[in-house]
Design a protein around this motif. Sequence first.
Motif, PDB file in Angstrom:
ATOM      1  N   GLY A  98       1.021  -1.324   0.151  1.00  0.00           N
ATOM      2  CA  GLY A  98      -0.129   0.184   0.040  1.00  0.00           C
ATOM      3  C   GLY A  98       0.850   1.303   0.088  1.00  0.00           C
ATOM      4  N   ALA A  99       2.109   1.274   0.051  1.00  0.00           N
ATOM      5  CA  ALA A  99       2.885   2.341   0.254  1.00  0.00           C
ATOM      6  C   ALA A  99       2.964   2.908  -1.001  1.00  0.00           C
ATOM      7  CB  ALA A  99       4.305   2.101   0.749  1.00  0.00           C
ATOM      8  N   MET A 100       3.133   2.433  -2.149  1.00  0.00           N
ATOM      9  CA  MET A 100       3.389   3.128  -3.570  1.00  0.00           C
ATOM     10  C   MET A 100       1.914   3.608  -4.018  1.00  0.00           C
ATOM     11  SD  MET A 100       6.254   4.175  -3.724  1.00  0.00           S
ATOM     12  CE  MET A 100       6.063   4.762  -5.560  1.00  0.00           C
ATOM     13  N   SER A 101       0.804   2.579  -3.816  1.00  0.00           N
ATOM     14  CA  SER A 101      -0.377   3.059  -4.236  1.00  0.00           C
ATOM     15  C   SER A 101      -0.897   3.922  -3.766  1.00  0.00           C
ATOM     16  CB  SER A 101      -1.341   1.642  -3.959  1.00  0.00           C
ATOM     17  OG  SER A 101      -1.333   1.253  -2.849  1.00  0.00           O
ATOM     18  N   GLY A 102      -0.571   4.317  -2.459  1.00  0.00           N
ATOM     19  CA  GLY A 102      -1.271   5.692  -1.947  1.00  0.00           C
ATOM     20  C   GLY A 102      -0.470   6.876  -2.529  1.00  0.00           C
ATOM     21  N   PHE A 103       0.600   6.782  -3.071  1.00  0.00           N
ATOM     22  CA  PHE A 103       1.347   8.123  -3.687  1.00  0.00           C
ATOM     23  C   PHE A 103       0.961   8.026  -5.009  1.00  0.00           C
ATOM     24  CE2 PHE A 103       4.939  10.280  -5.608  1.00  0.00           C
ATOM     25  CZ  PHE A 103       5.022  11.447  -4.492  1.00  0.00           C
ATOM     26  N   LEU A 104       0.510   6.932  -5.593  1.00  0.00           N
ATOM     27  CA  LEU A 104      -0.032   6.698  -7.025  1.00  0.00           C
ATOM     28  C   LEU A 104      -1.639   7.953  -6.947  1.00  0.00           C
ATOM     29  CD1 LEU A 104      -0.727   5.750  -9.849  1.00  0.00           C
ATOM     30  CD2 LEU A 104      -1.874   3.665  -8.592  1.00  0.00           C
ATOM     31  N   VAL A 105      -2.299   7.716  -5.950  1.00  0.00           N
ATOM     32  CA  VAL A 105      -3.392   8.552  -5.836  1.00  0.00           C
ATOM     33  C   VAL A 105      -3.111   9.982  -5.653  1.00  0.00           C
ATOM     34  CG1 VAL A 105      -5.391   8.982  -4.656  1.00  0.00           C
ATOM     35  CG2 VAL A 105      -4.820   6.544  -4.963  1.00  0.00           C
ATOM     36  N   TYR A 106      -2.303   9.981  -4.759  1.00  0.00           N
ATOM     37  CA  TYR A 106      -1.655  11.667  -4.409  1.00  0.00           C
ATOM     38  C   TYR A 106      -1.103  12.086  -5.963  1.00  0.00           C
ATOM     39  CZ  TYR A 106       1.438  15.339  -3.000  1.00  0.00           C
ATOM     40  OH  TYR A 106       1.972  16.433  -2.930  1.00  0.00           O
ATOM     41  N   ALA A 107      -0.265  11.684  -6.393  1.00  0.00           N
ATOM     42  CA  ALA A 107       0.450  12.173  -7.520  1.00  0.00           C
ATOM     43  C   ALA A 107      -0.490  12.422  -8.783  1.00  0.00           C
ATOM     44  CB  ALA A 107       1.581  11.348  -8.093  1.00  0.00           C
ATOM     45  N   SER A 108      -1.426  11.190  -8.874  1.00  0.00           N
ATOM     46  CA  SER A 108      -2.441  11.662  -9.820  1.00  0.00           C
ATOM     47  C   SER A 108      -3.454  12.584  -9.675  1.00  0.00           C
ATOM     48  CB  SER A 108      -3.154  10.071 -10.035  1.00  0.00           C
ATOM     49  OG  SER A 108      -2.557   9.126 -10.236  1.00  0.00           O
ATOM     50  N   LEU A 109      -3.721  13.175  -8.521  1.00  0.00           N
ATOM     51  CA  LEU A 109      -4.592  13.980  -8.068  1.00  0.00           C
ATOM     52  C   LEU A 109      -4.101  15.287  -8.025  1.00  0.00           C
ATOM     53  CD1 LEU A 109      -7.677  14.173  -7.376  1.00  0.00           C
ATOM     54  CD2 LEU A 109      -6.848  14.005  -4.712  1.00  0.00           C
TER      55      LEU A 109
ATOM     56  N   ASN B   1       8.735   9.074 -10.625  1.00  0.00           N
ATOM     57  CA  ASN B   1      10.078   8.645 -10.718  1.00  0.00           C
ATOM     58  C   ASN B   1      10.955   8.713  -9.560  1.00  0.00           C
ATOM     59  OD1 ASN B   1       9.700   7.522 -13.156  1.00  0.00           O
ATOM     60  ND2 ASN B   1      10.434   9.137 -14.177  1.00  0.00           N
ATOM     61  N   GLU B   2      10.667  10.210  -8.863  1.00  0.00           N
ATOM     62  CA  GLU B   2      11.458  10.616  -7.869  1.00  0.00           C
ATOM     63  C   GLU B   2      11.179   9.998  -6.589  1.00  0.00           C
ATOM     64  OE1 GLU B   2      10.318  14.655  -7.237  1.00  0.00           O
ATOM     65  OE2 GLU B   2      11.266  15.316  -9.117  1.00  0.00           O
ATOM     66  N   ARG B   3       9.895   9.169  -6.332  1.00  0.00           N
ATOM     67  CA  ARG B   3       9.660   8.633  -5.074  1.00  0.00           C
ATOM     68  C   ARG B   3      10.198   7.106  -5.436  1.00  0.00           C
ATOM     69  NH1 ARG B   3       6.013   8.907  -0.751  1.00  0.00           N
ATOM     70  NH2 ARG B   3       6.605  10.856  -1.090  1.00  0.00           N
ATOM     71  N   LEU B   4       9.934   6.767  -6.619  1.00  0.00           N
ATOM     72  CA  LEU B   4      10.762   5.407  -6.531  1.00  0.00           C
ATOM     73  C   LEU B   4      12.137   5.287  -6.606  1.00  0.00           C
ATOM     74  CD1 LEU B   4       8.418   4.136  -9.809  1.00  0.00           C
ATOM     75  CD2 LEU B   4       8.414   3.018  -7.608  1.00  0.00           C
ATOM     76  N   HIS B   5      12.877   6.268  -7.067  1.00  0.00           N
ATOM     77  CA  HIS B   5      14.209   6.511  -6.956  1.00  0.00           C
ATOM     78  C   HIS B   5      14.742   6.593  -5.562  1.00  0.00           C
ATOM     79  CE1 HIS B   5      18.366   8.724  -6.962  1.00  0.00           C
ATOM     80  NE2 HIS B   5      18.537   8.011  -7.938  1.00  0.00           N
ATOM     81  N   ASP B   6      13.858   7.552  -4.799  1.00  0.00           N
ATOM     82  CA  ASP B   6      14.108   7.728  -3.447  1.00  0.00           C
ATOM     83  C   ASP B   6      14.123   6.113  -2.592  1.00  0.00           C
ATOM     84  OD1 ASP B   6      14.476  10.223  -3.571  1.00  0.00           O
ATOM     85  OD2 ASP B   6      12.555  11.041  -2.947  1.00  0.00           O
ATOM     86  N   ARG B   7      13.035   5.590  -2.982  1.00  0.00           N
ATOM     87  CA  ARG B   7      12.861   4.324  -2.118  1.00  0.00           C
ATOM     88  C   ARG B   7      14.132   3.315  -2.573  1.00  0.00           C
ATOM     89  NH1 ARG B   7       9.002   2.967   1.035  1.00  0.00           N
ATOM     90  NH2 ARG B   7       7.212   4.229   1.196  1.00  0.00           N
ATOM     91  N   ARG B   8      14.647   3.350  -3.826  1.00  0.00           N
ATOM     92  CA  ARG B   8      15.636   2.407  -4.185  1.00  0.00           C
ATOM     93  C   ARG B   8      17.051   2.807  -3.178  1.00  0.00           C
ATOM     94  NH1 ARG B   8      13.446   2.989  -9.595  1.00  0.00           N
ATOM     95  NH2 ARG B   8      12.788   1.158 -10.368  1.00  0.00           N
ATOM     96  N   ASN B   9      17.108   4.005  -3.072  1.00  0.00           N
ATOM     97  CA  ASN B   9      18.229   4.448  -2.550  1.00  0.00           C
ATOM     98  C   ASN B   9      18.221   4.792  -0.912  1.00  0.00           C
ATOM     99  OD1 ASN B   9      20.345   4.785  -5.007  1.00  0.00           O
ATOM    100  ND2 ASN B   9      18.354   5.745  -5.774  1.00  0.00           N
TER     101      ASN B   9
END
Length: 334
Positions: A252-263, A274-282
């Motif tokens: 649920g961590a990224m799905s919540g951000f999906l709703v936020y970024a879409s809205l 991309n920024e959020r995914l990059h942050d989580r990878r690093n």
Amino acid sequence: MTSAIIAGIIVAALGVCGAVAAARRNAADGKSAFRGRPPEALGVPSDHPARTVAERLEASLGGDFESRVKERVVRSRPGLKDGEWDWIWFELKRFFLMSGIARSVPMYSGRIDEAWHEMLMFTREYEQFCQNFCGAMIHHAPHTAGTEPDRSERAWFDWIYGELFPPSPASARLWGPFFRTALRPELIGRLEAADRTEWLAERFRGDTAARHEDIAAVIDYLIGRFKEQAAAARRNAERRSEPASGDAWTVGAMSGFLVYASLVDYDGFQERMNERLHDRRNDGTGGCGSWSGPVVGEGGKAHGGDKGAGGNGDHGGGDGGSSCGSSCGSGCSS
């Protein structure tokens, strides 16, 4: 030989070397994605309302059924490794769980769809599995060449997947890049205001929910989660702040951000994700559990994932950048 010609030869040679190195890295990434054994109960956390649904699905599929399906798949793909098959079968079961809950789930993976096709050859066993799992058939809609699902349908697929399952390196390798497509803001608003009856009419399965209390509980949970995430997105937008990234890569961590970024930033959705995914990878929380290798590459196209049944690079993936956006879909019906 002039210096310009020599320089051109050197540049061309470096380009070839780079391409060979990239191909080797991609091949290595593909192999590593299928290492290890898939988790039990499809990886659904023990305290998640979908856990009992996943356990019933697993129990509804006997080992003998899997071995016969695998035999047919291997016959057409003699080089298929056991590790890769384990993850294909695992992700197909995740697809079935989604299909027992959601009204329509497009198929975005050619390799997973191939296993599903072979499974359908065992008509009686397949029908028994569907009845034992969700009380109704999970129908297969054949792919039509040149068609692809609506862009928001991939976003909806990603949202449900992210709310039910933790990611694995094999996930994006087989399904194509996740979180590359935004939910339409008008869709978010409509679903945010919809009541349960309207949700069931548009997005979820009322028939399977009527047969299984745990499926009904998962549907109620997902409706509540979506409404909470949409409301939180609006609050964050008013405060001009982004949701916290959290301390771990959880369901649920990224799905919540999906709703936020879409809205809040529909046009800039891809950059924000991309920024959020990059942050989580690093940040040390993604690790091997991140959404695997696929990222947005040159020209904004999403690379990585599975070769499949058509579509475009924004929807699914394909090894080396091809894509899968099949119109195969499913739904449980009486």
